[in-house]
Design a protein around this motif. Structure first.
Motif, mmCIF file in Angstrom:
data_model
loop_
_atom_site.group_PDB
_atom_site.id
_atom_site.type_symbol
_atom_site.label_atom_id
_atom_site.label_comp_id
_atom_site.label_asym_id
_atom_site.label_seq_id
_atom_site.Cartn_x
_atom_site.Cartn_y
_atom_site.Cartn_z
ATOM 1 N N ARG A 218 -1.812 -2.602 -17.116
ATOM 2 C CA ARG A 218 -1.191 -1.558 -16.317
ATOM 3 C C ARG A 218 -0.757 -2.110 -14.963
ATOM 4 O O ARG A 218 -1.569 -2.275 -14.070
ATOM 5 N N ILE A 219 0.509 -2.404 -14.824
ATOM 6 C CA ILE A 219 1.029 -2.758 -13.506
ATOM 7 C C ILE A 219 2.221 -1.835 -13.276
ATOM 8 O O ILE A 219 3.372 -2.203 -13.505
ATOM 9 N N THR A 220 1.923 -0.601 -12.882
ATOM 10 C CA THR A 220 2.967 0.405 -12.738
ATOM 11 C C THR A 220 3.668 0.259 -11.388
ATOM 12 O O THR A 220 3.029 -0.071 -10.387
ATOM 13 N N ASP A 221 4.965 0.531 -11.379
ATOM 14 C CA ASP A 221 5.750 0.550 -10.146
ATOM 15 C C ASP A 221 5.146 1.591 -9.197
ATOM 16 O O ASP A 221 4.989 2.760 -9.577
ATOM 17 N N PRO A 222 4.799 1.225 -7.959
ATOM 18 C CA PRO A 222 4.208 2.206 -7.028
ATOM 19 C C PRO A 222 5.075 3.462 -6.848
ATOM 20 O O PRO A 222 4.529 4.552 -6.667
ATOM 21 N N MET A 256 1.661 -3.283 -1.149
ATOM 22 C CA MET A 256 2.719 -2.396 -1.673
ATOM 23 C C MET A 256 2.160 -1.012 -2.018
ATOM 24 O O MET A 256 2.870 -0.014 -1.959
ATOM 25 N N ARG A 257 0.865 -0.975 -2.365
ATOM 26 C CA ARG A 257 0.253 0.317 -2.729
ATOM 27 C C ARG A 257 -0.183 1.076 -1.477
ATOM 28 O O ARG A 257 -0.108 2.305 -1.438
ATOM 29 N N ILE A 258 -0.623 0.329 -0.462
ATOM 30 C CA ILE A 258 -0.957 0.964 0.828
ATOM 31 C C ILE A 258 0.301 1.644 1.370
ATOM 32 O O ILE A 258 0.265 2.796 1.833
ATOM 33 N N GLU A 259 1.411 0.953 1.271
ATOM 34 C CA GLU A 259 2.682 1.486 1.779
ATOM 35 C C GLU A 259 3.070 2.753 1.009
ATOM 36 O O GLU A 259 3.523 3.745 1.589
#
Ligand SMILES: [Zn+2]
Length: 295
Positions: A218-222, A256-259
């Motif tokens: 699972r590497i979903t686009d944020p 990228m997920r923090i953003e």
């Protein structure tokens, strides 16, 4: 035994199981937030780092992934929530106090709630050992931040938790609003603040989660997750509901997920009546305003 007798027996067993489930769960009727609040959003972090992976005997790369959460991810999340006036709750395994105490002290000083997430991320089957684990974890958290935890995210037995001063749990997803849950014998009531997998970062971002095969990675686009979580928020907002978003520092601590989370919180704040309290605050509100019918 005839087919009819067999069927009657199975129906009896189902009825017994349904009654036991009913005795364990109590849902709150006519639930409402305080005047002026349309929704409560709990941002929660499960500070697992590498403990869960070690327990599952996962590979060194998975262990290293967990370590990032303790060294970097948690600090980024503290900054994110502080900057947005969000009172997050950090569910922390007791052992983390030995590994990353400074981050817990910083989170506590920033006004976040430090709650329990089991001693070593599992609940022993032996009840005496289970009690020992609760006491160890509770003392470790209290000694590290100077405040005794009163919330947990675990499958610990309510009777033991209540004995140690806990007032709420945050696990399971039997309802979308807070509800009461009792031990298997129908005794020892605690308020539960539910979350579910669709609002859990690990379901979208954790590579090889729980030793999953390549096909299940699972590497979903944020941005995709931002859309999904916004829809979850919007749906609950319209019905005066509740959202308990579960994050893991080793997963959501990536830049990228923090953003993405920063954008999600900013968007939530464009609506009136959005409340970002700690789980403790939500639990105390529920216990005070909608006490359990008995026990
Ligand atoms: Zn965990």
């Amino acid at each position: 035994m005839t087919d009819t007798e067999q069927l009657t027996r199975e129906l009896d067993e189902l009825e017994t199981a349904a009654k036991a489930y009913d005795a364990q769960h109590e849902f709150i009727e006519d639930f409402a937030w305080p005047e002026g609040t349309q929704i409560a959003v709990n941002f929660t972090c499960d500070f697992d780092t590498m403990l869960f992976r070690r327990y599952l005997e996962e590979t060194p790369m998975q262990l290293a992934q967990g370590e990032f959460g303790g060294r970097v991810g948690i600090w980024r999340l503290i900054e994110l929530f502080s900057g947005n006036d969000v009172t997050a709750t950090i569910f922390t395994p007791g052992r983390i106090c030995e590994l990353y105490p400074q981050s817990l002290v910083a989170a506590h000083k920033a006004g976040f709630e430090i709650a329990d997430h089991m001693w070593e991320h599992h609940v022993p089957k032996d009840m005496q050992l289970e009690h020992d684990h609760i006491q160890k974890s509770t003392s470790a958290l209290e000694n590290t931040v100077g405040k005794r935890p009163i919330g947990t995210r675990s499958r610990h037995t309510n009777s033991l938790l209540l004995e140690e001063g806990y007032i709420y749990n945050s696990h399971g997803s039997a309802a979308h609003l807070p509800y009461y849950e009792r031990d298997a014998d129908g005794e020892n009531c605690m308020i539960n603040l539910p979350f579910h997998y669709a609002i859990d970062d690990a379901m979208f971002f954790s590579f090889a989660w729980l030793s999953s095969e390549n096909a299940a990675q699972r590497i979903t686009d944020p941005n995709r997750v931002l859309d999904l979580w916004w829809d979850a928020f919007d749906q609950q907002y319209r019905q005066g509901g509740y959202l308990n978003i579960c994050l893991h520092p080793f997963v959501s601590g990536r830049a990228m997920r923090i953003e993405m989370l920063d954008r999600l919180i900013a968007r939530m704040k464009t609506r009136p009546g959005v409340w970002f309290p700690s789980c403790e605050t939500v639990a105390r509100y529920c216990l005070g305003t909608f006490p359990a019918k008995e026990g």
